[in-house]
Write a protein that holds these residues in place. Structure first.
Motif, PDB file in Angstrom:
ATOM      1  N   UNK A 180       0.831  -1.200   0.000  1.00 55.40           N
ATOM      2  CA  UNK A 180       0.000   0.000   0.000  1.00 55.40           C
ATOM      3  C   UNK A 180       0.866   1.251   0.000  1.00 55.40           C
ATOM      4  N   UNK A 181       1.783   1.343   0.950  1.00 60.26           N
ATOM      5  CA  UNK A 181       2.470   2.603   1.193  1.00 60.26           C
ATOM      6  C   UNK A 181       3.569   2.951   0.197  1.00 60.26           C
TER       7      UNK A 181
ATOM      8  N   UNK B 123       1.473 -15.463  -0.433  1.00 53.05           N
ATOM      9  CA  UNK B 123       2.251 -14.888  -1.541  1.00 53.05           C
ATOM     10  C   UNK B 123       3.615 -14.364  -1.114  1.00 53.05           C
ATOM     11  N   UNK B 124       3.651 -13.601  -0.016  1.00 52.91           N
ATOM     12  CA  UNK B 124       4.892 -12.948   0.384  1.00 52.91           C
ATOM     13  C   UNK B 124       5.955 -13.932   0.851  1.00 52.91           C
ATOM     14  N   UNK B 125       5.573 -15.173   1.109  1.00 51.76           N
ATOM     15  CA  UNK B 125       6.568 -16.166   1.477  1.00 51.76           C
ATOM     16  C   UNK B 125       7.465 -16.500   0.289  1.00 51.76           C
ATOM     17  N   UNK B 126       7.046 -16.093  -0.909  1.00 56.19           N
ATOM     18  CA  UNK B 126       7.833 -16.366  -2.105  1.00 56.19           C
ATOM     19  C   UNK B 126       8.701 -15.162  -2.491  1.00 56.19           C
TER      20      UNK B 126
ATOM     21  N   UNK C 271      -4.807  -8.792  -0.566  1.00 54.26           N
ATOM     22  CA  UNK C 271      -4.542  -7.586  -1.356  1.00 54.26           C
ATOM     23  C   UNK C 271      -5.707  -7.274  -2.287  1.00 54.26           C
ATOM     24  N   UNK C 272      -6.273  -8.321  -2.890  1.00 50.92           N
ATOM     25  CA  UNK C 272      -7.410  -8.120  -3.793  1.00 50.92           C
ATOM     26  C   UNK C 272      -8.609  -7.556  -3.042  1.00 50.92           C
TER      27      UNK C 272
ATOM     28  N   UNK D  98     -13.929  -6.915  -2.922  1.00 48.10           N
ATOM     29  CA  UNK D  98     -14.175  -7.854  -1.834  1.00 48.10           C
ATOM     30  C   UNK D  98     -14.791  -9.160  -2.330  1.00 48.10           C
ATOM     31  N   UNK D  99     -15.696  -9.075  -3.296  1.00 46.17           N
ATOM     32  CA  UNK D  99     -16.360 -10.274  -3.793  1.00 46.17           C
ATOM     33  C   UNK D  99     -15.358 -11.212  -4.460  1.00 46.17           C
ATOM     34  N   UNK D 100     -14.492 -10.665  -5.291  1.00 42.70           N
ATOM     35  CA  UNK D 100     -13.468 -11.480  -5.946  1.00 42.70           C
ATOM     36  C   UNK D 100     -12.553 -12.114  -4.900  1.00 42.70           C
TER      37      UNK D 100
END
Length: 305
Positions: free
Chosen positions: A63-64, A168-171, A206-207, A212-214
């Motif tokens: 985000x930042x 995801x961030x573990x990769x 993140x999505x 929110x629905x996706x």
């Protein structure tokens, strides 16, 4: 593997591992059992662990950085300088917090101008960061410093079958070592780790910021559907952000379509605690859960008799 990390973030101090534990925002509110399990197990494995005092939000890089990199670096370095002042490295369990602090630290180490600019902002609060410490993931500390061999010798496997959600961030690293550490550590603590096609799929956090629905139906629910079909006892995570998203999705799906995901979502450190003989009540395993953990506790207790 450890040499690669140290080349980026400085030499490891001689002697016992000394860390300031960065909790992040979610763990102390929604995952107190994970916090307690970490604080009880790592010292027993030779890790000198203290809370990172006066911490702020990490803040989330995804985000930042796009909003204002200066804010990201200033807040991240404010967290890091607290540990630096205590002569400790920083350890994070949440993948998102780890990525933020690791990448900010790496940038400040490699870019003197960024470090100078950041310290100009920090000076307004009478603070200064030298970028002299490392940022480590819980998985790195357990795998590289404690070691799977020692953990296997000093624990008894919990008799359950589990699926993993790395996140995801573990990769973050091209060699995928954090995912490998996660898999090997969990394998050393339970009877069986069951793989599935959607294991590497994002939780949807993140999505969720955009749709929110996706995030709920195309990410979280798709994973839930796949995991429910495995007939496992639990879903194992380490990332607080992923847990936050999954907990939110469980509630939304229940309310909107009557969908039940009643499989316990547990933290790796809980398995470590149980395998070390630390009772569920000692780290508060039963409380604030998306699904009851009674079946896991029953199997653990039966195996301990």
């Amino acid at each position: 593997m450890a040499d690669h990390q140290e080349s980026l973030q400085g030499s490891k101090p001689a002697g016992k591992s000394r860390y300031s534990f960065f909790l992040g925002c979610v763990m102390p509110i929604k995952m107190p059992w994970a916090e307690s399990a970490i604080m009880q197990t790592l010292p027993k494995l030779g890790v000198d662990l203290e809370y990172l005092k006066k911490a702020t939000c990490c803040p989330r890089a995804g985000v930042w950085i796009s909003v204002d990199e200066r804010v990201w670096l200033t807040l991240a370095s404010y967290n890091l300088l607290q540990a630096e002042g205590d002569g400790r490295d920083v350890m994070a369990s949440c993948n998102g917090c780890y990525v933020t602090l690791y990448e900010a630290n790496k940038l400040l180490k490699e870019n003197p101008e960024k470090l100078k600019e950041t310290n100009e902002y920090l000076a307004k609060t009478n603070n200064h960061y030298n970028a002299s410490i490392r940022v480590r993931h819980l998985l790195e500390v357990l795998y590289e410093e404690v070691g799977v061999d020692r953990i296997s010798r000093e624990t008894k496997k919990v008799p359950i079958r589990v699926a993993l959600h790395p996140g995801c961030h573990m990769r973050i690293f091209e060699d995928g070592r954090l995912v490998r550490y996660f898999t090997e550590l969990t394998t050393s603590l339970v009877s069986e780790v069951v793989s599935y096609q959607e294991e590497q799929m994002c939780c949807g956090l993140q999505a969720n910021l955009a749709d929110r629905k996706f995030a709920t139906y195309e990410r979280a629910k798709r994973k839930f559907d796949a995991i429910k079909a495995l007939n496992v006892d639990a879903l194992v995570i380490v990332c607080s952000g992923c847990y936050d998203q999954f907990e939110r999705a469980v509630q939304i799906l229940k309310k909107e379509i009557g969908y039940d995901f009643d499989l316990p979502i547990i933290h790796l450190a809980e398995l470590l605690a149980l395998s070390m003989g630390i009772g569920p009540d000692e780290f508060g395993m039963k409380y604030l859960r998306t699904a009851p953990v009674d079946s896991i506790i029953a199997k653990w207790e039966s195996d301990r008799r």
